[in-house]
Design a protein around this motif. Structure first.
Motif, mmCIF file in Angstrom:
data_model
loop_
_atom_site.group_PDB
_atom_site.id
_atom_site.type_symbol
_atom_site.label_atom_id
_atom_site.label_comp_id
_atom_site.label_asym_id
_atom_site.label_seq_id
_atom_site.Cartn_x
_atom_site.Cartn_y
_atom_site.Cartn_z
ATOM 1 N N PRO A 159 0.829 -1.201 0.000
ATOM 2 C CA PRO A 159 0.000 0.000 0.000
ATOM 3 C C PRO A 159 0.867 1.256 0.000
ATOM 4 N N ILE A 160 0.520 2.190 -0.856
ATOM 5 C CA ILE A 160 1.186 3.486 -0.901
ATOM 6 C C ILE A 160 0.118 4.552 -0.674
ATOM 7 N N ILE A 161 0.177 5.197 0.475
ATOM 8 C CA ILE A 161 -0.752 6.285 0.753
ATOM 9 C C ILE A 161 -0.170 7.555 0.148
ATOM 10 N N HIS A 162 -0.881 8.123 -0.808
ATOM 11 C CA HIS A 162 -0.412 9.370 -1.421
ATOM 12 C C HIS A 162 -0.972 10.526 -0.605
ATOM 13 N N CYS A 163 -0.175 11.021 0.287
ATOM 14 C CA CYS A 163 -0.591 12.059 1.230
ATOM 15 C C CYS A 163 -0.183 13.418 0.675
ATOM 16 N N ARG A 194 -8.793 20.411 3.288
ATOM 17 C CA ARG A 194 -7.684 19.602 3.756
ATOM 18 C C ARG A 194 -8.135 18.164 3.979
ATOM 19 N N THR A 195 -7.213 17.232 3.829
ATOM 20 C CA THR A 195 -7.496 15.845 4.182
ATOM 21 C C THR A 195 -7.112 15.614 5.642
ATOM 22 N N LEU A 196 -7.735 14.613 6.238
ATOM 23 C CA LEU A 196 -7.432 14.299 7.629
ATOM 24 C C LEU A 196 -5.999 13.802 7.771
ATOM 25 N N TYR A 197 -5.584 12.903 6.853
ATOM 26 C CA TYR A 197 -4.209 12.419 6.924
ATOM 27 C C TYR A 197 -3.213 13.550 6.714
ATOM 28 N N GLY A 198 -3.590 14.521 5.869
ATOM 29 C CA GLY A 198 -2.705 15.643 5.615
ATOM 30 C C GLY A 198 -2.501 16.518 6.836
ATOM 31 N N CYS A 199 -3.391 16.411 7.807
ATOM 32 C CA CYS A 199 -3.261 17.177 9.046
ATOM 33 C C CYS A 199 -2.538 16.389 10.139
#
Length: 802
Positions: A222-226, A234-239
């Motif tokens: 898995p590659i999460i593209h953050c 904004r995305t939650l992961y980006g925060c």
């Protein structure tokens, strides 16, 4: 930069206050000091990435001058600029690998890579590796007759409808897990956008590795593209900072590696992928040598890049790269705004296309160093994606049948049969179920292999189990899709009321299948199979919340070339039906049956003939074998058929002058005109079964409006009446549920009397008296249930026919 920038790019998250010891769980690689890539490989990778980004941007904007052989001009721009840029830039080992992308709007990035490796040209000669082919790719993108704006079945290498087409988002991860099951040499690299990662399907699918046996199955990377932003937020992961993400995914059972060095992104990613493969090989080697690692930590890569990486930096005083403004078309007015046109020209030239393509428009030869020479290794040419059908060894169902006239549980019988299917196909068949197999009387499937569960703590899970039970319908559906589209067969049994949870996922899957059938190079895949049970007709304790047959309507709305709905009336018919569905290809099959013991009406031979026909006159329950009837009563569904047969028995005794024909429908699609569905009856066959002019009453398991849609276009519909589930119910007795929804034997008998009275004078003279008597008896049955908490004794006995 302008003095006032209205939109700030995504800054790095503030450091969390989590314990610093958590940093030890994140993997650090000194890729700069390693020879992961040779100088020529690194150069080729850099050129490849630049070329892919350039082509993705070109697809969005250009209809001509696709490699910028001359200065960009206004006439080179498409009249309608469509597509999405933001996720495109996020997209070398001799391995068997698939690539699955969650961000469906990233199609330009995927298509660019497919063109560069020659996979597009392999399937579509018009996309050859030259100027003409490149022109066709770019000019036709997101245009009529060109390549679609999202990854779908027309895209080589795809097994996932990666797009929120009015439906579910977030099941790329579960599809990938399904694809690697029983594929021990397969690696699936799956890119998950940080917006997609906010969805329920993705959140539950992270647990997928708990069902993967490294000895028998492959692995995913898995590659999460953050990149910090979704459409306009904004995305939650980006925060979340790195420590927070490490804590989250360590809890899921992963070992995390961040790729975030933008100055050395190619080397960083190559080293990280090599690390991931090494981790996977170590886990698999241990398992396959008989010494499995208990709770292995599987690799996961988090790629941090700015949104719209390498795109335009700013326009009109606002940041583009690193903000949500790069999500769609970052420059939307290039044909009318001179400043935007100049920004576009500068952007495209920044990739230095003269170094990427030769004079013929073919990719620079240095790019080919990272493209597998073995074409079958290329991401668009993997056979698992389009030519991997593995037919089941479908056991003979007749040894499992039961004697006509007895009572039997359809699901209990099917459980025994599916147990044999598992034994005959230990590597090509699985069952997914939301933790309800035993409740649904399908427990026989667990007898030999048990449930599949790798993290087996104080349970009876088995690494070799062929049944996956997880309380996430989304994850079960996604895994089933991945397994099916890579050529293997699965079954999804569930409570009837829970199937609606996956409605939009099934719709998207059907769209993928519809397009697959129109793509000449895609070969057949097994049908995807659903079993609905624990139906509204037998909800003794769950109540109104568990009474919902709407999934039938969801399947009926699918493309007719794909959709199949079966309502077998007894165990023998269900056995014939499921054996057929397991052999069938390219369909979405829904089978509806009861888990409670109900009468077996037909012998095995009769059941087979009945299921082949899809419907038939049941002569044993009809007056004079159904010849010259006054009225036709039709049962569709197990309990609905029971009530129709009881009505026929009651009418023989109380109204012998009424000539009744009893019909059962097991293939729901036969009711549609043949022009609208392949299984639909011709007008001649329809009138032979239901007569030309006599009244017909349907007693239907689902919503009556569904029957109205199927029957629309048939002549003389004024003679048709119907009842079905009418959103009436509570925690009550099974027969009271029939009374609540006017599907009881007494309501069927009333409809038969009223219909028959229109053509039979002998019935007409007693119609009012008989109808009043029948409804009065129905009320007595209801009062008995309310008083005693159970139905009248003998309610579920087999009716007698003289």
């Amino acid at each position: 930069m302008p003095e006032q920038l209205l939109q700030q790019p995504n800054p790095p998250p503030e450091p969390s206050q989590l314990p610093l010891s958590l940093s030890e769980l994140a993997v650090k690689i000194d890729y700069k000091g390693q020879n992961v890539l040779s100088a020529s490989e690194l150069h080729g990778m850099q050129l490849y990435r630049r070329a892919a980004c350039f082509l993705a941007a070109s697809m969005l904007y250009l209809r001509d001058n696709n490699i910028l052989e001359r200065p960009l001009q206004e006439q080179d721009i498409k009249p309608r600029v469509l597509g999405h840029w933001g996720t495109d830039p996020g997209l070398k080992n001799d391995i068997n690998a698939l690539f699955v992308t969650g961000p469906g709007h990233g199609a330009p990035g995927v298509l660019a890579c497919l063109w560069l490796e020659g996979s597009l040209a392999h399937f579509y000669p018009q996309y050859s590796l030259d100027k003409k082919g490149l022109h066709n790719v770019c000019a036709g993108f997101s245009q009529p007759s060109g390549l679609p704006s999202h990854v779908n079945a027309e895209t080589p290498g795809s097994i996932h409808e990666a797009q929120r087409l009015g439906g579910e988002l977030g099941y790329a991860l579960s599809v990938s897990f399904g694809a690697i099951m029983d594929n021990p040499d397969l690696i699936v690299t799956v890119v998950i956008g940080d917006g997609e990662a906010e969805t329920g399907p993705t959140a539950t699918a992270w647990h997928g590795y708990k069902f993967i046996d490294p000895a028998e199955s492959g692995a995913i990377i898995p590659i999460i593209h953050c990149n910090g932003f979704k459409i306009s937020n904004r995305t939650l992961y980006g925060c979340m900072d790195n420590l927070e993400l490490v804590a989250l995914f360590s809890g899921y059972g992963y070992k995390v590696r961040f790729v975030e060095d933008l100055d050395h992104i190619d080397h960083d990613m190559a080293a990280s992928l090599q690390w991931a493969l090494s981790e996977i090989r170590a886990i698999q080697k241990a398992a396959r040598s008989g010494k499995p690692i208990i709770k292995p930590r599987w690799p996961l890569i988090i790629l941090r890049t700015p949104k719209g990486f390498s795109g335009p930096k700013e326009a009109h005083g606002e940041y583009i790269e690193g903000s949500y403004l790069s999500h769609g078309v970052p420059l939307s007015s290039v044909t009318s705004d001179k400043s935007e046109f100049e920004i576009l020209a500068t952007w495209l030239q920044s990739y230095e296309p003269k170094d990427l393509f030769d004079s013929k428009g073919s990719p620079n030869k240095d790019i080919s160093i990272i493209i597998p020479t073995n074409e079958e290794k290329r991401m668009g040419l993997r056979k698992e994606c389009y030519a991997n059908y593995q037919p089941l060894d479908v056991p003979d169902w007749k040894p499992y049948t039961v004697k006509k006239g007895t009572q039997d549980s359809c699901m209990g019988r099917i459980g025994e049969y599916l147990r044999n299917v598992i034994q005959a196909n230990p590597k090509t068949f699985r069952i997914w179920c939301p933790d309800e197999l035993v409740s649904n009387k399908l427990g026989a499937t667990l007898r030999d292999f048990g449930r599949n569960l790798q993290w087996d703590v104080m349970s009876r899970g088995s690494p070799a189990g062929r049944v996956i039970e997880m309380l996430s319908e989304h994850t079960c559906q996604g895994m089933l899709q991945g397994y099916t589209l890579t050529g293997r067969t699965g079954v999804f049994p569930s409570y009837e009321s829970f199937m609606g949870i996956i409605h939009t996922m099934v719709v998207q899957y059907s769209k993928f299948m519809k397009m697959s059938l129109e793509v000449p190079w895609r070969q057949a895949v097994p049908s995807i199979n659903y079993i609905e049970t624990s139906t509204w007709t037998r909800q003794e304790h769950n109540g109104f919340s568990h009474q919902n047959p709407s999934f039938i309507g969801a399947i009926l709305n699918l493309k007719s070339s794909i959709a199949r709905v079966y309502l077998p009336p007894d165990s023998n018919c269900f056995l014939s039906t499921i054996a057929h569905c397991l052999r069938a290809k390219n369909y979405v099959n829904l089978m509806v049956g009861s888990k409670a013991p109900t009468p077996v009406w037909l012998s095995p031979e009769e059941a087979d003939q009945h299921c082949i026909a899809g419907a038939s006159v049941w002569k044993f329950a009809s007056v004079d074998g159904g010849v010259d009837p006054d009225v036709v009563i039709v049962g569709i569904g197990v309990e609905m058929t029971m009530e129709v047969l009881w009505a026929a028995s009651i009418l023989r005794e109380r109204c012998p002058q009424l000539r009744v024909r009893v019909v059962n429908v097991t293939d729901l699609m036969i009711l549609a005109p043949h022009a609208l569905h392949p299984h639909g009856l011709s007008l001649e066959a329809y009138e032979s079964l239901f007569t030309k002019d006599k009244n017909i009453h349907f007693n239907y398991h689902g919503y009556p409006i569904e029957l109205k849609g199927l029957l629309f276009g048939r002549p003389n519909l004024h003679r048709v009446s119907m009842e079905g589930y009418n959103e009436e119910g509570t925690t009550t007795t099974p027969f009271d549920m029939m009374l609540c929804n006017r599907t009881s034997r007494f309501h069927v008998a009333v409809a038969a009397v009223q219909g028959g009275a229109k053509v039979n004078p002998k019935v007409s003279v007693i119609e009012h008296e008989l109808v009043a008597s029948l409804l009065h008896e129905a009320e007595k049955y209801r009062q008995f249930a309310f008083k005693h908490g159970e139905d009248v004794p003998g309610t579920y006995d087999v009716p007698k026919f003289a």
